[in-house]
Design an enzyme around this catalytic site. Sequence first.
Site, PDB file in Angstrom:
ATOM      1  N   GLU A 197      10.449  -4.678   4.621  1.00  0.00           N
ATOM      2  CA  GLU A 197      10.543  -6.078   4.187  1.00  0.00           C
ATOM      3  C   GLU A 197      10.256  -6.202   2.691  1.00  0.00           C
ATOM      4  O   GLU A 197      10.973  -6.867   1.944  1.00  0.00           O
ATOM      5  CB  GLU A 197       9.531  -6.936   4.956  1.00  0.00           C
ATOM      6  CG  GLU A 197       9.807  -7.079   6.438  1.00  0.00           C
ATOM      7  CD  GLU A 197       9.121  -6.003   7.274  1.00  0.00           C
ATOM      8  OE1 GLU A 197       8.895  -4.884   6.759  1.00  0.00           O
ATOM      9  OE2 GLU A 197       8.839  -6.284   8.453  1.00  0.00           O
ATOM     10  N   GLU A 213      -4.780  -6.741  14.813  1.00  0.00           N
ATOM     11  CA  GLU A 213      -4.283  -5.426  14.399  1.00  0.00           C
ATOM     12  C   GLU A 213      -5.425  -4.405  14.453  1.00  0.00           C
ATOM     13  O   GLU A 213      -5.207  -3.229  14.721  1.00  0.00           O
ATOM     14  CB  GLU A 213      -3.659  -5.486  12.994  1.00  0.00           C
ATOM     15  CG  GLU A 213      -2.740  -4.303  12.695  1.00  0.00           C
ATOM     16  CD  GLU A 213      -1.943  -4.431  11.399  1.00  0.00           C
ATOM     17  OE1 GLU A 213      -2.497  -4.148  10.322  1.00  0.00           O
ATOM     18  OE2 GLU A 213      -0.761  -4.816  11.451  1.00  0.00           O
ATOM     19  N   HIS A 249      -4.137 -33.071  17.476  1.00  0.00           N
ATOM     20  CA  HIS A 249      -2.980 -33.859  17.910  1.00  0.00           C
ATOM     21  C   HIS A 249      -1.861 -32.971  18.434  1.00  0.00           C
ATOM     22  O   HIS A 249      -0.712 -33.389  18.504  1.00  0.00           O
ATOM     23  CB  HIS A 249      -2.495 -34.736  16.750  1.00  0.00           C
ATOM     24  CG  HIS A 249      -3.546 -35.720  16.346  1.00  0.00           C
ATOM     25  ND1 HIS A 249      -3.666 -36.953  16.930  1.00  0.00           N
ATOM     26  CD2 HIS A 249      -4.575 -35.611  15.470  1.00  0.00           C
ATOM     27  CE1 HIS A 249      -4.711 -37.585  16.407  1.00  0.00           C
ATOM     28  NE2 HIS A 249      -5.280 -36.785  15.522  1.00  0.00           N
ATOM     29  N   GLY A 251      -4.870  -1.850   4.977  1.00  0.00           N
ATOM     30  CA  GLY A 251      -4.067  -2.978   4.489  1.00  0.00           C
ATOM     31  C   GLY A 251      -4.731  -4.319   4.747  1.00  0.00           C
ATOM     32  O   GLY A 251      -4.820  -5.181   3.858  1.00  0.00           O
ATOM     33  N   ARG A 252      -5.252  -4.516   5.950  1.00  0.00           N
ATOM     34  CA  ARG A 252      -5.839  -5.829   6.296  1.00  0.00           C
ATOM     35  C   ARG A 252      -7.229  -6.011   5.724  1.00  0.00           C
ATOM     36  O   ARG A 252      -7.862  -7.051   5.938  1.00  0.00           O
ATOM     37  CB  ARG A 252      -5.823  -6.018   7.817  1.00  0.00           C
ATOM     38  CG  ARG A 252      -6.444  -4.889   8.606  1.00  0.00           C
ATOM     39  CD  ARG A 252      -6.117  -4.973  10.094  1.00  0.00           C
ATOM     40  NE  ARG A 252      -6.604  -3.828  10.852  1.00  0.00           N
ATOM     41  CZ  ARG A 252      -5.949  -2.677  11.005  1.00  0.00           C
ATOM     42  NH1 ARG A 252      -4.773  -2.499  10.427  1.00  0.00           N
ATOM     43  NH2 ARG A 252      -6.458  -1.696  11.715  1.00  0.00           N
ATOM     44  N   LYS A 301       0.845  -1.202   0.000  1.00  0.00           N
ATOM     45  CA  LYS A 301       0.000   0.000   0.000  1.00  0.00           C
ATOM     46  C   LYS A 301       0.877   1.248   0.000  1.00  0.00           C
ATOM     47  O   LYS A 301       0.661   2.173  -0.765  1.00  0.00           O
ATOM     48  CB  LYS A 301      -0.912  -0.027   1.227  1.00  0.00           C
ATOM     49  CG  LYS A 301      -1.849   1.146   1.331  1.00  0.00           C
ATOM     50  CD  LYS A 301      -2.798   1.006   2.499  1.00  0.00           C
ATOM     51  CE  LYS A 301      -3.598   2.295   2.676  1.00  0.00           C
ATOM     52  NZ  LYS A 301      -4.483   2.263   3.829  1.00  0.00           N
ATOM     53  N   LYS A 339       9.322  -0.477  14.282  1.00  0.00           N
ATOM     54  CA  LYS A 339       9.913  -0.111  12.977  1.00  0.00           C
ATOM     55  C   LYS A 339      10.972   0.963  13.177  1.00  0.00           C
ATOM     56  O   LYS A 339      12.065   0.900  12.611  1.00  0.00           O
ATOM     57  CB  LYS A 339       8.832   0.451  12.040  1.00  0.00           C
ATOM     58  CG  LYS A 339       7.931  -0.576  11.406  1.00  0.00           C
ATOM     59  CD  LYS A 339       7.071   0.123  10.337  1.00  0.00           C
ATOM     60  CE  LYS A 339       5.845  -0.693   9.977  1.00  0.00           C
ATOM     61  NZ  LYS A 339       4.916   0.012   9.101  1.00  0.00           N
TER      62      LYS A 339
END
Length: 531
Positions: A204, A341, A372, A255-256, A198, A500
């Site tokens: 990253e 978030e 399990h 973003g999400r 965005k 950040k």
Amino acid sequence: MSFPRCDRTAAWAALQGHFQAHGRGLDLREAFARDPARFDALSFEAPEVFADLSKNLLDAATLHFLLDLARECGLEARCDAMLAGAPVNLTEGRAVLHTALRAPRGAAPFSDEVHATLDAMLAFADEVRDTTRSVITDVVNIGIGGSDLGPRMAVAALEPLARSGPRLHFVSNVDGHDIDAVLRGLDARRTLFIVASKTFTTQETMANAHAARDWFDAQGGTDRAAHFVGVTTNLKAAAAFGITRTFGFWDWVGGRYSLWSAIGLPLAIAIGSANFRAFLDGAHAMDLHFATVPLERNLPALLGLLDVWYRNFHGFASRSVAPYHQGLHRLPAYLQQLEMESNGKGVDLDGAPLPYGTSPVVWGEPGTNGQHAYFQMLHQGTDVIPVEFILVRQPAHALADQHRKLLANGLAQAQALMLGKTTEQALAEQAPTASATLDRAVLARHRTFPGNRPSTTLLLEALTPRSLGALIALYEHRVFVSGALWGINSFDQWGVELGKALCNALLPRLGSGDVTGLDGSTAGLLKRLVG
Ligand code: F6P
């Protein structure tokens, strides 16, 4: 528009009284014995999703008070404001209009821009997946958070529809192992990179995009313009990176919440434009349900209210998601960002610290794998963790026997959580692997299950683009509901800023080894890493 915070309402006080008098003592086994119609009364239909809420620690009175709470907090008006494009993301002064991305032409704000971009993005997606027009065999999406989790989750969920197109790969981590593993074995001449960000500034993603560009050049790749596309709101930065083909979106898409925008390009390439449109339609159907169905039968509202009931009255700090469908194996990770978030906030809209809990920890694994691993704790641990089962009636494979086993497992786990096993029942059993020498009464206590542990079951007919769209929109709105009641801004994410900034400050020190002024622990670790 001003509504009271949830803890300042009459309904909140009523819920506290109700919890002390009845809520905390509700026993699901007794509730079902008392009311044979409990399943019918507490199961709900929404587009593509049937929801059984009957195994939850609530009754008609609980629901009544929770609905009062929703009304006192102005839930319906808040929903209308969001859908109309009011700047409900107060701290960033932005509208929140991901619903406009899946609305039919002309039915929501910004329709012209949305549909122009959608048409262009889908035409490109169809071109890439058409082997007569394209040489691309591998598509690598480079993005993180909302620019990764959504498309990655949805491509896995709809994998049977993706088999005729190019292979999809996802790189998100700044850890070079991630991109290194993906690039190995790819052919630059046949690879398309999507740089999805965005902001087009995320450390990253930019590091991975540069690594991809270097790899492309080193492999003798030519025509970068044809092999790199950008999806971003920052067209200028994409151009500076050297990307000429870009699909945009807007600052009113968080973003999400961006899977429905051009961030969905990898999904569109995987499943094709018609299926992508069906995905949007499913979400839109859920939007209409949320916007129009009375709160008493409004599934996102009911789930959000249940979340508040569990978090703030029962004190449950966690919820486990158990999709009994391998295709949904990335759903818990996706939901972690969506919910944590959005609602992991500690102050109200006025900036006042909250005296109550907000986002639970959301986590999970697909069934039956989780059984399990950590289900032991869900059944016999000291914490109560509500579980959300997602069952899908029709599989996309022909292994009917295995599918029956899968469904039986999902139903059985929900049943076991609720019914439990008394010490008397355990005493009456002969467990084949139990010690023959241990006192039988002691053994029976180890083999007792408290039961009365709540769960919700969401049931889909099949996992299709439309049902997946509806399911994800259901979760989005549910998060909106609990966030609205808690009186927080569900649409900012200031909590990711500090780390950040500190990372940027530490980065040069990892070269120089300078630890001046650092706290003792960070200094000690840095010395070991650099030395
Ligand atoms: O983690 C913070 C965050 O801003 C998320 O909200 C977002 O989805 C992610 O980073 C990626 O951001 P971008 O799409 O701008 O690269």
